[in-house]
Design an enzyme around this catalytic site. Sequence first.
Site, PDB file in Angstrom:
ATOM      1  CG  ASP A   1      -2.114   0.909   1.098  1.00  0.00           C
ATOM      2  OD1 ASP A   1      -1.907   2.135   0.918  1.00  0.00           O
ATOM      3  OD2 ASP A   1      -3.244   0.404   1.182  1.00  0.00           O
ATOM      4  CG  ASN A   2      -0.099   4.617  -2.573  1.00  0.00           C
ATOM      5  OD1 ASN A   2      -1.047   4.621  -1.767  1.00  0.00           O
ATOM      6  ND2 ASN A   2      -0.238   5.027  -3.819  1.00  0.00           N
TER       7      ASN A   2
ATOM      8  CB  ALA B   1      -8.298   1.729  -7.224  1.00  0.00           C
TER       9      ALA B   1
ATOM     10  CE1 TYR C   1     -13.244   3.594  -8.482  1.00  0.00           C
ATOM     11  CE2 TYR C   1     -15.642   3.629  -8.528  1.00  0.00           C
ATOM     12  CZ  TYR C   1     -14.459   3.075  -8.071  1.00  0.00           C
ATOM     13  OH  TYR C   1     -14.482   2.007  -7.208  1.00  0.00           O
TER      14      TYR C   1
ATOM     15  CG  PHE D   1     -24.253  -2.987  -6.040  1.00  0.00           C
ATOM     16  CD1 PHE D   1     -25.280  -2.353  -6.685  1.00  0.00           C
ATOM     17  CD2 PHE D   1     -23.579  -4.011  -6.705  1.00  0.00           C
ATOM     18  CE1 PHE D   1     -25.666  -2.733  -7.973  1.00  0.00           C
ATOM     19  CE2 PHE D   1     -23.946  -4.399  -7.991  1.00  0.00           C
ATOM     20  CZ  PHE D   1     -24.994  -3.761  -8.614  1.00  0.00           C
TER      21      PHE D   1
ATOM     22  CB  ILE E   1     -31.323  14.627   1.731  1.00  0.00           C
ATOM     23  CG1 ILE E   1     -31.093  13.989   3.105  1.00  0.00           C
ATOM     24  CG2 ILE E   1     -32.140  13.705   0.846  1.00  0.00           C
ATOM     25  CD1 ILE E   1     -32.370  13.675   3.855  1.00  0.00           C
TER      26      ILE E   1
ATOM     27  NE  ARG F   1     -27.219   5.011  -5.516  1.00  0.00           N
ATOM     28  CZ  ARG F   1     -28.197   5.568  -6.237  1.00  0.00           C
ATOM     29  NH1 ARG F   1     -29.399   4.989  -6.277  1.00  0.00           N
ATOM     30  NH2 ARG F   1     -27.989   6.677  -6.904  1.00  0.00           N
TER      31      ARG F   1
ATOM     32  N   GLY G   1     -26.654  12.572 -12.818  1.00  0.00           N
ATOM     33  CA  GLY G   1     -26.238  11.196 -13.052  1.00  0.00           C
ATOM     34  C   GLY G   1     -26.594  10.221 -11.954  1.00  0.00           C
TER      35      GLY G   1
END
Length: 325
Positions: free
Chosen positions: A32-33, A75, A141, A169, A207, A221, A284
């Site tokens: 890990d960086n 990532a 992404y 998810f 919200i 979600r 989006g």
Amino acid sequence: MTAILVTGGAGYIGSHTVRHLMEQGHEVVVLDNLQTGHRGAVLTPHFYEGDISDAALITEIVKKHRITAAVHFAALSLVGESMKFPTKYLEANTVKSQLFVHALVDNGVKQLVFSSTAAVYGLPTQVPIPEDSPTHPINPYGLSKLFIEQYLQMMDTLHGLKWVALRYFNAAGASEDARIGEAHDPETHLIPLVLQTALGQRESLSIFGNDYNTPDGTCVRDYIHVRDLADAHARALQALENGKPSGSYNVGTGQGYSVLEIVEAARRITGREIPTILAPRREGDPDVLVAQVDKIAADLGFTAKHSDLETLITSAWNWHSQLSC
């Protein structure tokens, strides 16, 4: 005992997966960086601070620890940031991952579990979303992750690299003992934002829209507990070891919760008010994102066991509460 290299093992999902694999008896090595990860979350003694594109370092790790498989989390993962800096995301996520995969293959590692994302689907054409849905990412992404999945397909064809891509998810929750949990800077995930508001670390929770085509008007979600995610990675590794073919899988629960359902549950669990303010919709944002989970259940024997709303929020609350002490 298998020796497994985990990149991004100091991050949220990575650190939980490292712990799970260690509990199963594997030797786990973390690379890990620490750009977004936390050294204190790494529970294995085998830790290297460095970059996944460093082929010499990958070679050293693989040879020293006799690595036979890898789990690749490392990532950048902020959707909003990726919209502002697309080249940064394609370089960090796609280009560096290609270099990492090459280094693995060059050193004889032929099994890889890849941390992908539901963002590869973009705006879904059907819900729940099956794995064979069209992949049309709407942000860099998601595109950067889809590119890696496609690259892994090619590396399987050319070099026999066997892989599983897990399309998450919404990850949530913390370890049962509150030892490790979710901490991002900046924080963009709903449940931590809700709990930070409960703790008074934020004045209110925004919200983003209440006019979606859902029962209460707020986005729905699919939330998956990080402990379940860790189990999915372990099962994917075992499937590859057992000779299962390469492929991509959704990791979710098959059901969703709305923003208001999350807030109300958090109010009940924490006993705090949690002030909210209505903000404009974000461009989006789909109404509903829920995984179809039949494939991973059939192929990997995976079903979520810790992802009920009570466990998700209570485990996260216990972790955030002890941080604020």
